[in-house]
Design a protein around this motif. Structure first.
Motif, PDB file in Angstrom:
ATOM      1  N   ASP A 245      -3.941   5.547  17.730  1.00  0.00           N
ATOM      2  CA  ASP A 245      -4.455   5.883  16.408  1.00  0.00           C
ATOM      3  C   ASP A 245      -3.940   4.883  15.369  1.00  0.00           C
ATOM      4  O   ASP A 245      -2.859   4.307  15.525  1.00  0.00           O
ATOM      5  CB  ASP A 245      -4.046   7.308  16.020  1.00  0.00           C
ATOM      6  CG  ASP A 245      -4.909   7.837  14.890  1.00  0.00           C
ATOM      7  OD1 ASP A 245      -5.936   7.197  14.572  1.00  0.00           O
ATOM      8  OD2 ASP A 245      -4.574   8.891  14.328  1.00  0.00           O
ATOM      9  N   ASP A 246      -4.734   4.674  14.365  1.00  0.00           N
ATOM     10  CA  ASP A 246      -4.371   3.725  13.320  1.00  0.00           C
ATOM     11  C   ASP A 246      -4.957   4.212  12.003  1.00  0.00           C
ATOM     12  O   ASP A 246      -5.903   4.990  11.993  1.00  0.00           O
ATOM     13  CB  ASP A 246      -4.948   2.334  13.668  1.00  0.00           C
ATOM     14  CG  ASP A 246      -4.179   1.225  12.985  1.00  0.00           C
ATOM     15  OD1 ASP A 246      -3.272   1.518  12.179  1.00  0.00           O
ATOM     16  OD2 ASP A 246      -4.488   0.046  13.248  1.00  0.00           O
ATOM     17  N   VAL A 247      -4.373   3.723  10.922  1.00  0.00           N
ATOM     18  CA  VAL A 247      -4.856   4.126   9.606  1.00  0.00           C
ATOM     19  C   VAL A 247      -5.258   2.878   8.834  1.00  0.00           C
ATOM     20  O   VAL A 247      -4.571   1.860   8.888  1.00  0.00           O
ATOM     21  CB  VAL A 247      -3.729   4.875   8.861  1.00  0.00           C
ATOM     22  CG1 VAL A 247      -3.980   4.901   7.374  1.00  0.00           C
ATOM     23  CG2 VAL A 247      -3.608   6.290   9.388  1.00  0.00           C
ATOM     24  N   GLY A 277      -1.759  -0.796  11.856  1.00  0.00           N
ATOM     25  CA  GLY A 277      -1.237  -1.034  13.212  1.00  0.00           C
ATOM     26  C   GLY A 277      -0.856  -2.488  13.419  1.00  0.00           C
ATOM     27  O   GLY A 277      -1.716  -3.372  13.409  1.00  0.00           O
ATOM     28  N   GLU A 278       0.449  -2.722  13.599  1.00  0.00           N
ATOM     29  CA  GLU A 278       0.923  -4.106  13.677  1.00  0.00           C
ATOM     30  C   GLU A 278       0.452  -4.805  14.936  1.00  0.00           C
ATOM     31  O   GLU A 278       0.396  -6.029  14.999  1.00  0.00           O
ATOM     32  CB  GLU A 278       2.458  -4.130  13.593  1.00  0.00           C
ATOM     33  CG  GLU A 278       2.912  -3.684  12.230  1.00  0.00           C
ATOM     34  CD  GLU A 278       4.414  -3.532  12.110  1.00  0.00           C
ATOM     35  OE1 GLU A 278       5.149  -4.264  12.804  1.00  0.00           O
ATOM     36  OE2 GLU A 278       4.834  -2.665  11.332  1.00  0.00           O
ATOM     37  N   ALA A 279       0.113  -3.996  15.973  1.00  0.00           N
ATOM     38  CA  ALA A 279      -0.286  -4.612  17.242  1.00  0.00           C
ATOM     39  C   ALA A 279      -1.762  -5.026  17.219  1.00  0.00           C
ATOM     40  O   ALA A 279      -2.230  -5.722  18.110  1.00  0.00           O
ATOM     41  CB  ALA A 279      -0.044  -3.630  18.377  1.00  0.00           C
ATOM     42  N   ARG A 285      -5.479  -9.293   8.704  1.00  0.00           N
ATOM     43  CA  ARG A 285      -6.283  -9.088   7.489  1.00  0.00           C
ATOM     44  C   ARG A 285      -5.452  -8.353   6.442  1.00  0.00           C
ATOM     45  O   ARG A 285      -5.487  -8.668   5.259  1.00  0.00           O
ATOM     46  CB  ARG A 285      -7.534  -8.245   7.793  1.00  0.00           C
ATOM     47  CG  ARG A 285      -8.417  -8.794   8.864  1.00  0.00           C
ATOM     48  CD  ARG A 285      -9.522  -7.812   9.229  1.00  0.00           C
ATOM     49  NE  ARG A 285     -10.520  -7.694   8.173  1.00  0.00           N
ATOM     50  CZ  ARG A 285     -11.549  -8.522   8.028  1.00  0.00           C
ATOM     51  NH1 ARG A 285     -11.728  -9.497   8.889  1.00  0.00           N
ATOM     52  NH2 ARG A 285     -12.398  -8.364   7.036  1.00  0.00           N
ATOM     53  N   THR A 286      -4.694  -7.333   6.924  1.00  0.00           N
ATOM     54  CA  THR A 286      -3.862  -6.540   6.012  1.00  0.00           C
ATOM     55  C   THR A 286      -2.787  -7.433   5.380  1.00  0.00           C
ATOM     56  O   THR A 286      -2.560  -7.402   4.176  1.00  0.00           O
ATOM     57  CB  THR A 286      -3.194  -5.376   6.793  1.00  0.00           C
ATOM     58  OG1 THR A 286      -4.193  -4.761   7.593  1.00  0.00           O
ATOM     59  CG2 THR A 286      -2.540  -4.373   5.880  1.00  0.00           C
ATOM     60  N   SER A 371       9.680   3.749   8.954  1.00  0.00           N
ATOM     61  CA  SER A 371      10.067   2.599   9.781  1.00  0.00           C
ATOM     62  C   SER A 371      10.223   1.324   8.939  1.00  0.00           C
ATOM     63  O   SER A 371      11.111   0.520   9.193  1.00  0.00           O
ATOM     64  CB  SER A 371       9.103   2.397  10.963  1.00  0.00           C
ATOM     65  OG  SER A 371       7.865   1.963  10.511  1.00  0.00           O
ATOM     66  N   TYR A 372       9.412   1.175   7.871  1.00  0.00           N
ATOM     67  CA  TYR A 372       9.588  -0.002   7.000  1.00  0.00           C
ATOM     68  C   TYR A 372      10.915   0.072   6.260  1.00  0.00           C
ATOM     69  O   TYR A 372      11.620  -0.916   6.100  1.00  0.00           O
ATOM     70  CB  TYR A 372       8.431  -0.123   5.993  1.00  0.00           C
ATOM     71  CG  TYR A 372       7.276  -0.949   6.556  1.00  0.00           C
ATOM     72  CD1 TYR A 372       7.312  -2.342   6.546  1.00  0.00           C
ATOM     73  CD2 TYR A 372       6.166  -0.331   7.115  1.00  0.00           C
ATOM     74  CE1 TYR A 372       6.277  -3.093   7.075  1.00  0.00           C
ATOM     75  CE2 TYR A 372       5.120  -1.072   7.649  1.00  0.00           C
ATOM     76  CZ  TYR A 372       5.172  -2.452   7.623  1.00  0.00           C
ATOM     77  OH  TYR A 372       4.155  -3.183   8.155  1.00  0.00           O
ATOM     78  N   ARG A 373      11.267   1.289   5.818  1.00  0.00           N
ATOM     79  CA  ARG A 373      12.541   1.452   5.084  1.00  0.00           C
ATOM     80  C   ARG A 373      13.718   1.118   6.004  1.00  0.00           C
ATOM     81  O   ARG A 373      14.643   0.412   5.612  1.00  0.00           O
ATOM     82  CB  ARG A 373      12.685   2.895   4.569  1.00  0.00           C
ATOM     83  CG  ARG A 373      11.714   3.219   3.479  1.00  0.00           C
ATOM     84  CD  ARG A 373      12.396   3.867   2.244  1.00  0.00           C
ATOM     85  NE  ARG A 373      11.485   3.774   1.106  1.00  0.00           N
ATOM     86  CZ  ARG A 373      10.628   4.722   0.732  1.00  0.00           C
ATOM     87  NH1 ARG A 373      10.585   5.847   1.392  1.00  0.00           N
ATOM     88  NH2 ARG A 373       9.832   4.534  -0.306  1.00  0.00           N
TER      89      ARG A 373
END
Ligand SMILES: C[S@@+](CC[C@H](N)C(=O)[O-])C[C@H]1O[C@@H](n2cnc3c(N)ncnc32)[C@H](O)[C@@H]1O
Length: 381
Positions: A245-247, A277-279, A285-286, A371-373
């Protein structure tokens, strides 16, 4: 005999080999496939011979010749199904989902007020699918004006939600995503991210148990690794668990883009579709749009040309992304959930699906922020 037993008798007469499984009604999933005894991994549970397929080769030339040469296999299969009044198709048709099932699950069938509350990226995808459907219907209606719109819509949705990839010398002439066929009985397997193996040989389609199953357990196949936006739009359901899943954060990115920034992105074919989704391939694009929004066009160009070095820009972009995600939660997700809750349009089940998707998005964003924090803390240490 019930419809499902009838189907088995009919399929067996077509040469379909069914072993250790049977179709059954499963709460919340329509029909599915259950084990009738303990099954060992690698056992073949289903074989469907080529002659039992509804595929390009089985479509009568009287149908193909009346439709334009650009007609896709998907539209040909839908036309064939809408026109098929033969007794032979009855046992298979009797177990298909009803139009009322599609009305609940398929956003294409929802009222506009509900479609408008879908996340932006799947909303754009929905517009494209609706255009494809409309074009298919226009071609079909010109060739076969006696078939009502609702009957064609139903046939098109059946094809859309239950075809398999089917390679043959004929289908190789079509784009890969349109190499489709309907496979009776195999089309009753529901989706899970891990499931039985499906493969094709000259003898037909084989479904093989991926692991041991106990009597009574449901057997699944994997329809592929799609996001839940895609599962909702194309198949009309939202899995609870989906590692793929991805957003997309298009809803929060688009209002920030000025006209010149949109033009910069458009020039490079980078306008829209910003997943988290980093993968994914599209994560590039993001990263690109975040650079354009948080830095200069020069930095944006350096990134696109592979000339960005060191961590300085990346760290700044990550901090900016965190801000964007906080905004996404407060300005978009929470608002949409409130809007869905307040809306009295459409069916309760339709609104529940929409709310389920936004709740999943909320959970994914919260995990991302966490996870970014953590990553930022690690960099500081
Ligand atoms: C190929 S058919 C599978 C058989 C289907 N359940 C039926 O009743 O005919 C695909 C459809 O099954 C449903 N489906 C498949 N997997 C599901 C799942 N994990 N949860 C809920 N519905 C699912 C969706 O409606 C989807 O469009």
């Amino acid at each position: 005999m019930g419809h499902l037993q009838n189907l088995i008798a009919w399929a067996t007469a077509q040469g379909v080999v069914i072993d250790a499984i049977q179709p059954s009604k499963i709460p919340g999933r329509g029909t599915g496939i259950l084990a009738t005894r303990n099954i060992k991994a690698e056992e073949e549970v289903l074989k469907v011979p080529p002659g039992a397929l509804r595929c390009l080769e089985s479509i009568p030339s009287s149908i193909r010749e009346r439709l334009p040469s650009h007609t896709t296999i998907q539209a040909l299969l839908a036309a064939d199904l809408a026109l098929d009044k033969s007794a032979n198709a009855v046992p298979w048709k009797a177990v298909l989902p009803k139009m009322s099932d599609f009305e609940v699950g398929m956003p294409m069938m929802w009222p506009k007020a509900l479609k408008d509350l879908l996340p932006l990226e799947p909303r754009n995808l929905l517009l494209k699918r609706e255009k494809t459907f409309q074009d298919d219907w226009n071609d079909f209606n010109k060739a076969f004006p006696d078939v009502p719109y609702d009957e064609y819509t139903y046939a098109w949705l059946v094809v859309n939600t239950r075809t398999f990839y089917n390679e043959s010398p004929e289908t190789l002439k079509y784009p890969w995503e349109d190499r489709l066929a309907l496979i009776p009985v195999a089309d009753l397997f529901n989706h899970a991210d891990a499931g039985c193996k499906v493969y094709y040989s000259p003898e037909g389609y084989h479904i093989i148990a991926d692991r041991d199953y106990e009597k009574g357990e449901e057997l699944f196949i994997s329809y592929s690794t799609h996001s839940n936006d895609y599962n909702l739009l194309e198949y009309g359901f939202i899995p609870d668990e989906n590692p793929s899943d991805d957003v997309y954060i298009d809803d929060v990115i688009f209002p920030k883009l000025g006209e010149s920034q949109k033009a910069e992105l458009e020039k490079r074919d980078l306008l829209g579709e910003y997943p988290l989704g980093e993968a994914t391939e599209e994560f590039h694009r993001t990263q690109a749009v975040l650079r354009l929004l948080s830095g200069t066009v020069k930095e944006f160009d350096r990134f696109l040309n592979g000339e960005e070095h060191g961590q300085v820009v990346q760290n700044r972009v990550d901090t900016y992304l965190l801000k964007v995600l906080d905004e996404f939660l407060s300005d978009v997700v929470t608002k949409r959930l409130q809007e869905v809750d307040a809306l009295k349009v459409g069916l309760e089940e339709q609104r529940a699906l929409l709310a389920k998707r936004w709740t999943q998005i909320e959970e994914i964003i919260n995990r991302k922020i966490g996870s970014y924090r953590e990553r930022q803390m690690d960099t500081l240490e």
